[in-house]
Design an enzyme around this catalytic site. Structure first.
Site, PDB file in Angstrom:
ATOM      1  N   HIS A 212      34.656  85.210  -2.009  1.00 13.94           N
ATOM      2  CA  HIS A 212      33.734  84.177  -2.501  1.00 13.94           C
ATOM      3  C   HIS A 212      34.239  83.472  -3.754  1.00 13.94           C
ATOM      4  CE1 HIS A 212      30.170  82.645  -4.705  1.00 13.94           C
ATOM      5  NE2 HIS A 212      29.755  82.312  -3.506  1.00 13.94           N
ATOM      6  N   GLU A 252      26.867  92.796  -2.908  1.00 19.17           N
ATOM      7  CA  GLU A 252      27.015  91.340  -2.777  1.00 19.17           C
ATOM      8  C   GLU A 252      27.595  90.687  -4.031  1.00 19.17           C
ATOM      9  OE1 GLU A 252      24.040  89.115  -0.592  1.00 19.17           O
ATOM     10  OE2 GLU A 252      22.866  90.956  -0.378  1.00 19.17           O
ATOM     11  N   HIS A 254      29.351  88.093  -6.320  1.00 16.02           N
ATOM     12  CA  HIS A 254      29.555  86.639  -6.276  1.00 16.02           C
ATOM     13  C   HIS A 254      30.504  86.215  -7.400  1.00 16.02           C
ATOM     14  CE1 HIS A 254      26.940  85.514  -2.975  1.00 16.02           C
ATOM     15  NE2 HIS A 254      26.020  86.351  -3.438  1.00 16.02           N
ATOM     16  N   GLU A 268      24.618  90.280  -6.608  1.00 14.36           N
ATOM     17  CA  GLU A 268      23.325  89.719  -6.215  1.00 14.36           C
ATOM     18  C   GLU A 268      22.281  90.808  -6.001  1.00 14.36           C
ATOM     19  OE1 GLU A 268      21.534  86.218  -3.323  1.00 14.36           O
ATOM     20  OE2 GLU A 268      23.622  86.806  -3.113  1.00 14.36           O
TER      21      GLU A 268
END
Length: 277
Positions: A212, A252, A254, A268
């Site tokens: 990401h 998660e 980011h 996240e």
């Protein structure tokens, strides 16, 4: 090697180191928080604060893609915003000292001075979904997530587009480094690097990892968040994975930011992770 976590609230997304503090956007709640526990409510729950950077004026700046604004929080705690139509998302400080952002729905870049003057520059293509942006070699470089390309723009608005070798790669994160500009391809599980003369190299990452964000390192390599894998990877200058750090299932990861020999990552799942190793 150690990873520490600091709970900061719902949906950490972007992260920046500024004013002796670590800041993160809380994309789901319309807030910005710090590692030390300060929370700034933007008064707009649907504002979706996303990418955050250290500004040139003793403040952090961040995109608010949900309500077409750039937000600003001074080191003194004063909160303000500037309206910028077009769903601003990626953000960087340009070589001219202004804030430059991608306008996802506007197929343009936006330029905002610290005094609030706004200009927009079309990227010359439609439905390309400009995502992240960085400054390199006196120009602005940005990923075209749906255009499958890297774009670059001069301060005068002249645009050059470089298609990627891999089809439907979905480029997202981008970061200027010592020997070129690093980027990641979330749909192709690859990292890439493009030089000033337009040469593109691609490097494989673990299958299904969905990279990401990327942050270039001083030695010519980079750190990358592997969103679907719940981990952090370091590449050397040749594109080899030399380190992978597990951040936990469902974390998660980011955005990320580098602080000397350590890395801060927005998870996240609800925290900031700090890796020292």
């Amino acid at each position: 090697m150690s990873v520490s976590e600091y709970a900061v609230g719902d949906g950490p997304y972007g992260v920046a180191i500024a004013g002796a503090e670590v800041w993160t956007t809380l994309v789901h709640t319309g807030r910005v928080a710090t590692r030390s526990g300060r929370v700034f409510d933007l008064g707009a729950p649907e504002s979706r604060p996303s990418v955050i950077v250290d500004g040139p004026d003793d403040a952090v700046w961040f995109t608010r893609s949900g309500d077409d604004r750039l937000g600003r929080i001074g080191y003194d705690g004063v909160v303000s915003a500037v309206e910028v139509a077009g769903s601003p998302y990626g953000l960087c400080v340009g070589p001219d000292g202004a804030l430059w952002c991608t306008l996802m729905s506007g197929d343009a870049l936006g330029r905002v001075t610290v005094d609030g003057e706004v200009s927009t520059y079309p990227i010359g293509t439609t439905s390309a979904f400009p995502a992240m942006i960085t400054s390199y070699g006196g120009e602005l470089w940005f990923t075209l997530n749906q255009g499958n390309a890297i774009g670059r723009m001069t301060l005068g608005g002249e645009v050059t587009t470089c298609p990627l070798p891999t089809e439907s790669a979905g480029p997202v994160g981008i970061s200027a480094g010592a020997g070129g500009v690093w980027f990641v391809e979330i749909l192709a599980d690859r990292a890439g690097r493009i030089t000033a003369d337009g040469k593109v190299e691609e490097f494989g990452l673990p299958a299904g990892s969905k990279p990401h964000a990327v942050a270039a390192t001083a030695d010519g390599g980079c750190w990358i968040t592997l969103w679907a894998a719940g981990s952090l990877a370091r590449l050397d200058a040749e594109g080899n994975i030399v380190q992978e750090v597990a951040l936990g299932d469902g974390s998660e990861p980011h955005g990320l930011a580098l602080d000397q020999d350590s890395v801060w990552v927005a998870l996240e799942s609800g925290s900031l992770a700090h890796f020292e190793g």
